[in-house]
Each structure stands twice: as C-alpha cells, then as structure tokens.
Design a protein around this motif. Structure first.
Motif, PDB file in Angstrom:
ATOM      1  N   LEU A 146       0.830  -1.207   0.000  1.00 59.93           N
ATOM      2  CA  LEU A 146       0.000   0.000   0.000  1.00 59.93           C
ATOM      3  C   LEU A 146       0.863   1.254   0.000  1.00 59.93           C
ATOM      4  CD1 LEU A 146      -2.827  -1.030   2.513  1.00 59.93           C
ATOM      5  CD2 LEU A 146      -3.015  -0.802   0.028  1.00 59.93           C
ATOM      6  N   ALA A 147       1.918   1.251   0.813  1.00 62.75           N
ATOM      7  CA  ALA A 147       2.810   2.409   0.872  1.00 62.75           C
ATOM      8  C   ALA A 147       3.462   2.650  -0.484  1.00 62.75           C
ATOM      9  CB  ALA A 147       3.871   2.206   1.947  1.00 62.75           C
ATOM     10  N   SER A 148       3.810   1.576  -1.177  1.00 61.86           N
ATOM     11  CA  SER A 148       4.430   1.707  -2.497  1.00 61.86           C
ATOM     12  C   SER A 148       3.415   2.168  -3.539  1.00 61.86           C
ATOM     13  CB  SER A 148       5.047   0.367  -2.925  1.00 61.86           C
ATOM     14  OG  SER A 148       6.000  -0.084  -1.990  1.00 61.86           O
ATOM     15  N   LYS A 149       2.228   1.601  -3.499  1.00 64.21           N
ATOM     16  CA  LYS A 149       1.201   1.931  -4.490  1.00 64.21           C
ATOM     17  C   LYS A 149       0.777   3.389  -4.394  1.00 64.21           C
ATOM     18  CE  LYS A 149      -3.527   0.687  -5.895  1.00 64.21           C
ATOM     19  NZ  LYS A 149      -4.653  -0.263  -5.689  1.00 64.21           N
ATOM     20  N   TYR A 150       0.655   3.908  -3.175  1.00 63.89           N
ATOM     21  CA  TYR A 150       0.164   5.267  -2.981  1.00 63.89           C
ATOM     22  C   TYR A 150       1.289   6.276  -2.704  1.00 63.89           C
ATOM     23  CZ  TYR A 150      -4.408   3.085  -2.941  1.00 63.89           C
ATOM     24  OH  TYR A 150      -5.533   2.376  -3.310  1.00 63.89           O
ATOM     25  N   HIS A 151       2.521   5.839  -2.931  1.00 62.37           N
ATOM     26  CA  HIS A 151       3.697   6.726  -2.837  1.00 62.37           C
ATOM     27  C   HIS A 151       3.851   7.373  -1.460  1.00 62.37           C
ATOM     28  CE1 HIS A 151       3.808   7.337  -7.517  1.00 62.37           C
ATOM     29  NE2 HIS A 151       3.891   6.062  -7.151  1.00 62.37           N
ATOM     30  N   VAL A 152       3.634   6.604  -0.438  1.00 62.30           N
ATOM     31  CA  VAL A 152       3.884   7.083   0.917  1.00 62.30           C
ATOM     32  C   VAL A 152       5.286   6.578   1.298  1.00 62.30           C
ATOM     33  CG1 VAL A 152       3.015   7.191   3.289  1.00 62.30           C
ATOM     34  CG2 VAL A 152       1.412   6.932   1.383  1.00 62.30           C
ATOM     35  N   TRP A 153       6.290   7.310   0.864  1.00 63.19           N
ATOM     36  CA  TRP A 153       7.657   6.803   0.897  1.00 63.19           C
ATOM     37  C   TRP A 153       8.205   6.649   2.310  1.00 63.19           C
ATOM     38  CZ3 TRP A 153       7.492   4.778  -3.424  1.00 63.19           C
ATOM     39  CH2 TRP A 153       7.083   5.442  -4.580  1.00 63.19           C
ATOM     40  N   GLY A 154       7.816   7.528   3.212  1.00 67.56           N
ATOM     41  CA  GLY A 154       8.296   7.394   4.588  1.00 67.56           C
ATOM     42  C   GLY A 154       7.853   6.083   5.208  1.00 67.56           C
ATOM     43  N   LEU A 155       6.594   5.717   4.994  1.00 61.26           N
ATOM     44  CA  LEU A 155       6.079   4.455   5.512  1.00 61.26           C
ATOM     45  C   LEU A 155       6.762   3.277   4.820  1.00 61.26           C
ATOM     46  CD1 LEU A 155       4.140   2.823   7.240  1.00 61.26           C
ATOM     47  CD2 LEU A 155       2.391   3.127   5.460  1.00 61.26           C
ATOM     48  N   GLN A 156       6.972   3.383   3.517  1.00 57.85           N
ATOM     49  CA  GLN A 156       7.633   2.304   2.790  1.00 57.85           C
ATOM     50  C   GLN A 156       9.026   2.034   3.351  1.00 57.85           C
ATOM     51  OE1 GLN A 156       9.722   2.969  -0.888  1.00 57.85           O
ATOM     52  NE2 GLN A 156       8.360   1.543  -1.962  1.00 57.85           N
ATOM     53  N   GLN A 157       9.800   3.093   3.563  1.00 57.70           N
ATOM     54  CA  GLN A 157      11.149   2.931   4.106  1.00 57.70           C
ATOM     55  C   GLN A 157      11.112   2.397   5.531  1.00 57.70           C
ATOM     56  OE1 GLN A 157      12.911   6.807   3.653  1.00 57.70           O
ATOM     57  NE2 GLN A 157      12.754   6.756   1.412  1.00 57.70           N
ATOM     58  N   GLY A 158      10.137   2.868   6.310  1.00 58.84           N
ATOM     59  CA  GLY A 158      10.012   2.383   7.679  1.00 58.84           C
ATOM     60  C   GLY A 158       9.686   0.896   7.732  1.00 58.84           C
ATOM     61  N   LEU A 159       8.854   0.429   6.812  1.00 58.82           N
ATOM     62  CA  LEU A 159       8.494  -0.989   6.779  1.00 58.82           C
ATOM     63  C   LEU A 159       9.665  -1.849   6.315  1.00 58.82           C
ATOM     64  CD1 LEU A 159       4.895  -0.571   5.370  1.00 58.82           C
ATOM     65  CD2 LEU A 159       5.482  -1.586   7.584  1.00 58.82           C
ATOM     66  N   THR A 160      10.448  -1.334   5.370  1.00 61.27           N
ATOM     67  CA  THR A 160      11.649  -2.064   4.956  1.00 61.27           C
ATOM     68  C   THR A 160      12.592  -2.221   6.140  1.00 61.27           C
ATOM     69  OG1 THR A 160      11.510  -1.289   2.659  1.00 61.27           O
ATOM     70  CG2 THR A 160      13.661  -2.027   3.443  1.00 61.27           C
ATOM     71  N   GLN A 161      12.761  -1.152   6.906  1.00 64.17           N
ATOM     72  CA  GLN A 161      13.618  -1.208   8.090  1.00 64.17           C
ATOM     73  C   GLN A 161      13.041  -2.171   9.127  1.00 64.17           C
ATOM     74  OE1 GLN A 161      14.161   2.557  10.050  1.00 64.17           O
ATOM     75  NE2 GLN A 161      15.890   1.844  11.266  1.00 64.17           N
ATOM     76  N   TYR A 162      11.724  -2.140   9.307  1.00 58.63           N
ATOM     77  CA  TYR A 162      11.055  -3.047  10.247  1.00 58.63           C
ATOM     78  C   TYR A 162      11.334  -4.507   9.871  1.00 58.63           C
ATOM     79  CZ  TYR A 162       7.223  -5.893  12.093  1.00 58.63           C
ATOM     80  OH  TYR A 162       6.485  -6.892  12.681  1.00 58.63           O
ATOM     81  N   MET A 163      11.184  -4.831   8.593  1.00 57.91           N
ATOM     82  CA  MET A 163      11.405  -6.211   8.156  1.00 57.91           C
ATOM     83  C   MET A 163      12.860  -6.617   8.327  1.00 57.91           C
ATOM     84  SD  MET A 163       8.844  -6.782   4.887  1.00 57.91           S
ATOM     85  CE  MET A 163       8.957  -5.208   4.065  1.00 57.91           C
ATOM     86  N   THR A 164      13.775  -5.707   8.025  1.00 60.71           N
ATOM     87  CA  THR A 164      15.199  -5.998   8.182  1.00 60.71           C
ATOM     88  C   THR A 164      15.535  -6.293   9.637  1.00 60.71           C
ATOM     89  OG1 THR A 164      15.757  -4.579   6.293  1.00 60.71           O
ATOM     90  CG2 THR A 164      17.524  -5.081   7.841  1.00 60.71           C
ATOM     91  N   GLN A 165      14.886  -5.595  10.559  1.00 63.57           N
ATOM     92  CA  GLN A 165      15.181  -5.753  11.985  1.00 63.57           C
ATOM     93  C   GLN A 165      14.402  -6.879  12.658  1.00 63.57           C
ATOM     94  OE1 GLN A 165      14.327  -1.832  13.502  1.00 63.57           O
ATOM     95  NE2 GLN A 165      16.276  -0.967  12.786  1.00 63.57           N
ATOM     96  N   HIS A 166      13.441  -7.489  11.947  1.00 65.81           N
ATOM     97  CA  HIS A 166      12.622  -8.538  12.553  1.00 65.81           C
ATOM     98  C   HIS A 166      12.734  -9.860  11.799  1.00 65.81           C
ATOM     99  CE1 HIS A 166      10.885  -5.063  14.598  1.00 65.81           C
ATOM    100  NE2 HIS A 166      10.344  -5.902  15.461  1.00 65.81           N
ATOM    101  N   LEU A 167      13.863 -10.081  11.147  1.00 68.50           N
ATOM    102  CA  LEU A 167      14.061 -11.338  10.438  1.00 68.50           C
ATOM    103  C   LEU A 167      14.099 -12.517  11.405  1.00 68.50           C
ATOM    104  CD1 LEU A 167      16.806 -10.146   7.915  1.00 68.50           C
ATOM    105  CD2 LEU A 167      14.404 -10.629   7.410  1.00 68.50           C
ATOM    106  N   SER A 168      14.585 -12.301  12.617  1.00 70.71           N
ATOM    107  CA  SER A 168      14.730 -13.396  13.575  1.00 70.71           C
ATOM    108  C   SER A 168      13.489 -13.626  14.431  1.00 70.71           C
ATOM    109  CB  SER A 168      15.929 -13.125  14.488  1.00 70.71           C
ATOM    110  OG  SER A 168      15.754 -11.914  15.204  1.00 70.71           O
TER     111      SER A 168
END
Length: 483
Positions: A146-168
């Motif tokens: 949704l963040a990517s589709k609607y160009h909400v870039w701050g949320l998109q980057q935050g979710l990428t960071q969230y996933m990177t930090q919650h792999l374990s």
C-alpha cells in the motif's frame, strides 16, 4: 462538494482551519517547555504534537468534516470497506490520492485491493492522519504494498527497516522466505540482501524449520552456490536437500543443478559410501553426479599435494563452507569481555580430505578487548608467541595461530572465521561473520560498533560475548601437470 455545518463553507476549508486551531490551542495550554538548540536566543518551543495526533485520530474516527468517502473493494469479492476521510489530509500525504481526488466526479473514491491489503487499509489510512502505525509480521508485506502503491515513501522505508530488523522474530510458518520473494518481486535490493544473508548465516536452524520447505527453486539454487553458509556439516545440507526435493517435486533439471551444487569433497568418505547405497535421491540421479563423486573419492584417497598436481583444487567441491562441527572449530564464550585478555586452545582436523582425517592441529586463540594496531606492536615470533601490549585506546582483536608448525601445512593455507552471535527477539542468531588469516585486525572492522562496556549491548548475551571460531583449509595447486 460536501459542506460543513457552517453554511457555505467547503469542508476542506473547515478542516484546514480546524488543523490550525488545533495546533494553536495545543501550544497554549499546559505545554511542556524545553529549550530548542538553533532557535534565537531565549526562544522556547511549546510541544503538544501528541495532542495533535490524538485529535487527528479522533477526526478520522468520527468523520467530522469529511468531504470524501473511500470505498475499498476486495478484488474478486463483494466485500467493501467504507472510510470517511478528508481530501486535505490524503493529498498532503500522497500524490496518488491527489490525482484520484482531482479526477473524481463525486465525493466517493473507489479503490480495489487484494484481500490482504484491504484488511489493513484502515490501518494504512490512520497512518496518513497520525504518522504512526502498529505492525505485525504477517501485515508487513501488505502495508509495504500500500505504501508503495500510494507513494507514501516514509512508511515504505520504515516498513523495509522493520522487516530488516525482525528477520529473527518467531512466526508459526516463518516469514523470511516470503519477505525475500516479495523483495525480489518489487526490486527492493536492501531487503533482498538482508533476507539472503540471514538465511545463509542461520541456515542450520532454517534447515530444521518448517520454512525450509517453502523456499523457491531460485532461492534454493542461490543458497547452494554460497560459501558463507553456516551449518553443521555438508551432510546436513545434503539431507535437507533430500527433504526439500521430496516435498516440492521439482523438475529433473532443477534436481540435477541442486545435486551438483553439493560439495561432496566436504563429506567424509564413509558417509558418501552410505549415501550411494541408501539414498533414494542419489540412486536415482547417480549418473548426473558420478563425476563429482569420483573426484570426491580421489580427494579423500590421495594427499592434497598429489591431487593438486593434476586437478584444480580451487573449485567449489574442495572449498569448505562455515561448518559448526567440532572437526572444524570450537565455540568460545567470553564472560565480561572488557575485563582483560583471554586465551584458549582447541583442535581441528588438518583438512577435510580422508588422507588427513586422522591428523589434528592445535590452535591458540587470544582475545584482547583493547588491542594495539599492528604498526604499534613489537615484533613477535610467528609460532606460539602471543604477548601483545594493551592500551585503553585500542579495539577488540582476536588472533589465531597454530601451536606448532608441521610439514603437513605445505600447500595449505588456513582461513579463520569468527562468528559473533547475538540475541534478537529472544532468539540467538548470527550477528557478524569475520574472515581473516591470522588476526581480526586484517578485517579493519571487528566489533567496531560494539559497546562491550554496556551490559545490555546487543552484541552480548547475558553479559558474555558468544563466538564460534572455524578453521577452513584451502589447498593450492603446486605443480601443473604436463600434457
């Protein structure tokens, strides 16, 4: 156009005025005072941002002054979700919403989303109003879409960071593989690399999880090509490959590619004999890997020096991965690592060749929390002498040297690998991997960001540094055979 309760005043104007009034009121009543660096002398900031967020949340929940209705339909169903919103907020946060609102013919804006995205759409809209969001592991991809589709870039980057930090993080069926597949689909290289590194460095536990069976063919083949995999033995990898093939039933070409990526030279000959007779997979595809098995048995029967005269010993079949078996190294737990220097000794096999399987090498390892640079240390002999000088300005270092020399070392170089463990989301995982010849000083960044003085450091587990040292022999071609 929807009108506010004040006759003739458009709703978006009413909302804009409300936002200004909310902000004005929030800084005039009971505000916490703090000095703000960079303001003019004597200036003070009155901060009521959380109050504003609360009012914005209520504005969305109550629908006061709403001038647009979002009609969210789930694709291929009759399910529809209706959200009363405000065009001013939507257009401020998303240029995609701005285009949709400019092109509308009524106060209703219809969008179509997949079931997963439609489920979290109200949570997504709330973020547009409040700037914060609660995320579960199973919602990360949908919200990222949704963040990517609607160009909400701050949320998109935050979710990428969230996933990177919650792999374990623990999840019933695993999530790293699905996140990797999604990252590949959308071209998120950073997330893709983080997932691939996590799977490679923690493969031993991944092989024993339910997530292993869900790995795609492309991801499987990509993992099998890597030398930085961390697992117990190569045999463990072969047996896990058998399980994956049995569950997924790929085409023969994929099976052959996977089997040819196994490093049979790293499997002891007694296990290779057993696999030849008892493994249904090897019996079925024996002809596809006959040449590799023949080369592996030659490797195990002759001395590496003799083999190196006639074969390329730098190919993958003779290249070890990061094996946790005691034949290859040893764990090392350092309590209170900032206190003083520590040392310990351990043994490994001379090499994976059956010719060397009975030969052992004793290694001395020294850890110092404050190690002088090489240029500042006095010269010390190569064999056995490890008496460096410590300084408060130094950095953590490990050196690993053989206790004695041996003629068997001819034609062999030893790469040392130090694995640093950490606890993330309650699970012990690999945090860093360092490769070097004699000292971690060669890497230049060993524990560079680790604050070992702090008991709660993310590099420490119960105030201790958890390491695993692996010794990997690499053979060199000594003589090129004449044709």
């Amino acid at each position: 156009m929807v009108r506010s309760c004040e006759e003739g005043i458009p709703a978006w104007v009413y909302l804009g005025a409300s936002l200004i009034l909310i902000h004005f009121n929030s800084v005039t009543v009971g505000a916490a005072l703090r000095q703000e660096v960079g303001l003019e002398s004597g200036a003070t900031v009155l901060n009521h941002s959380m109050s504003l967020v609360h009012r914005m949340e209520n504005l969305l929940a109550m629908g006061n002054g709403s001038d647009v209705t979002l009609r969210v339909q789930t694709i291929n169903t009759d399910e529809v979700k209706v959200i009363q919103a405000h065009s001013l907020v939507l257009t401020m946060q998303s240029d995609v919403f701005e285009e949709l609102l400019l092109g509308r013919n009524s106060s209703v804006v219809a969008v179509k989303e997949t079931h997963d995205c439609a489920t979290v759409f109200d949570k997504f809209v709330r973020y547009l109003y409040c700037g914060d969001i609660s995320v579960r592991l199973d919602q990360a991809i949908s919200l990222h879409k949704l963040a990517s589709k609607y160009h909400v870039w701050g949320l998109q980057q935050g979710l990428t960071q969230y996933m990177t930090q919650h792999l374990s993080s623990d999840s019933p069926t695993g999530h790293v593989v699905s996140w990797y597949s999604y990252a590949m689909q959308v071209g998120d290289v950073a997330l893709q690399d983080s997932c691939l590194q996590y799977l490679s460095w923690n493969l031993s536990s991944v092989l024993q999880s339910g997530e292993w069976g869900s790995i795609s063919e492309d991801l499987l083949l990509s993992l099998l090509q890597r030398s930085d995999l961390i697992l117990q033995t190569e045999l463990q990898l072969y047996e896990a490959l058998e399980t994956w093939i049995s569950q997924n039933q790929p085409i023969s070409a994929t099976v052959e590619k996977a089997l040819r990526a196994v490093r049979y030279g790293m499997i002891p000959p007694q296990h290779l004999f057993r696999l030849q007779k008892q493994s249904p997979l090897m019996l079925k595809y024996y002809e596809s890997i006959r040449d590799l098995l023949y080369l592996a048995f030659q490797f195990h029967s002759a001395s590496p020096i003799q083999l190196a005269k006639y074969f390329d010993v730098n190919c993958s079949i003779f290249t070890p991965r990061n094996y946790l078996s005691s034949f290859w190294g040893s764990p090392w737990i350092i309590n209170s690592p900032t206190r003083d220097d520590r040392s310990f000794s351990f043994q490994t096999q001379l090499g994976p060749s059956g010719h060397d399987s009975s030969k052992r090498v004793t290694w001395n390892a020294l850890f110092s929390p404050r190690w002088l640079p090489l240029s500042a240390r006095s010269t010390y002999t190569e064999l056995g002498a490890m008496q460096p000088t410590r300084t408060d300005g130094g950095r953590p270092r490990i050196i690993v040297t053989p206790a004695t020399s041996s003629p068997d070392f001819a034609g062999v170089s030893f790469q040392k690998t130090v694995i640093v463990m950490a606890k993330q989301q309650g699970k012990v995982v690999v945090r860093h991997v360092y490769n070097f010849h004699q000292s971690t000083e060669e890497t230049g960044d060993f524990l560079m960001d680790a604050d070992l003085q702090r008991r709660s450091s993310e590099y420490l587990i119960d105030s201790s540094l958890y390491l695993h040292i692996i010794i990997k022999p690499f053979y060199h071609s000594l003589v090129v055979a004449r044709k």
